[in-house]
Scaffold this motif. Structure first.
Motif, PDB file in Angstrom:
ATOM      1  N   ARG A 187      -3.328  60.966   2.182  1.00  0.00           N
ATOM      2  CA  ARG A 187      -2.601  60.431   1.027  1.00  0.00           C
ATOM      3  C   ARG A 187      -3.276  60.848  -0.264  1.00  0.00           C
ATOM      4  O   ARG A 187      -4.494  60.745  -0.407  1.00  0.00           O
ATOM      5  N   LYS A 188      -2.464  61.279  -1.223  1.00  0.00           N
ATOM      6  CA  LYS A 188      -2.991  61.568  -2.556  1.00  0.00           C
ATOM      7  C   LYS A 188      -3.309  60.257  -3.244  1.00  0.00           C
ATOM      8  O   LYS A 188      -2.636  59.260  -3.042  1.00  0.00           O
ATOM      9  N   ILE A 194      -4.332  65.172  -6.621  1.00  0.00           N
ATOM     10  CA  ILE A 194      -5.241  65.666  -5.589  1.00  0.00           C
ATOM     11  C   ILE A 194      -6.616  65.051  -5.810  1.00  0.00           C
ATOM     12  O   ILE A 194      -7.167  65.086  -6.899  1.00  0.00           O
ATOM     13  N   SER A 199      -5.068  65.764   0.628  1.00  0.00           N
ATOM     14  CA  SER A 199      -3.700  66.278   0.600  1.00  0.00           C
ATOM     15  C   SER A 199      -3.554  67.657   1.244  1.00  0.00           C
ATOM     16  O   SER A 199      -2.450  68.186   1.309  1.00  0.00           O
ATOM     17  N   ARG A 239      -1.652  65.480   7.055  1.00  0.00           N
ATOM     18  CA  ARG A 239      -2.066  65.443   5.651  1.00  0.00           C
ATOM     19  C   ARG A 239      -2.382  63.991   5.317  1.00  0.00           C
ATOM     20  O   ARG A 239      -1.717  63.070   5.784  1.00  0.00           O
TER      21      ARG A 239
END
Length: 101
Positions: free
Chosen positions: A10-11, A16, A59, A8
């Motif tokens: 990084r936000k 989001i 994300s 995943r």
């Protein structure tokens, strides 16, 4: 036995964002002693496998199942391409050796 890797990105500022920092592809290295690492290779052509990671929303969880599970004590994920910055979380999925026999 390592069976899959989930990644995943990084936000951005905790929300989001399709343009957040993320790794878009990577190689997997594994070791039985945590000192000597071997690249995970394609069993057909012997080339190091390039795994697709987060190409959409940073994300989102992206899981890559290894075509042939490997016995390992340690695993490294080596980013090969990314968007903005190398930023990722990853999780190694697996099972006990007896579960695959």
């Amino acid at each position: 036995m390592v069976t899959a890797v989930t990644t995943r990105g990084r936000k951005k500022d905790g929300v989001i964002d399709p343009h957040g920092q993320k790794v878009t592809s990577y190689h997997v290295y594994y070791s039985t002693d945590c000192m000597t690492f071997y690249p995970y290779k394609n069993s057909t052509n012997g080339q190091i496998m390039n795994f697709q990671a987060n190409t959409g929303v940073s994300s989102d969880l992206v899981t890559n199942v290894l075509p042939c599970p490997v016995a390992a004590l340690c695993v490294r994920v080596n980013p090969r391409s990314w968007f903005i910055h190398i930023s990722m979380q990853f999780d190694v999925k697996g099972c006990l050796t007896s579960d695959v026999l």
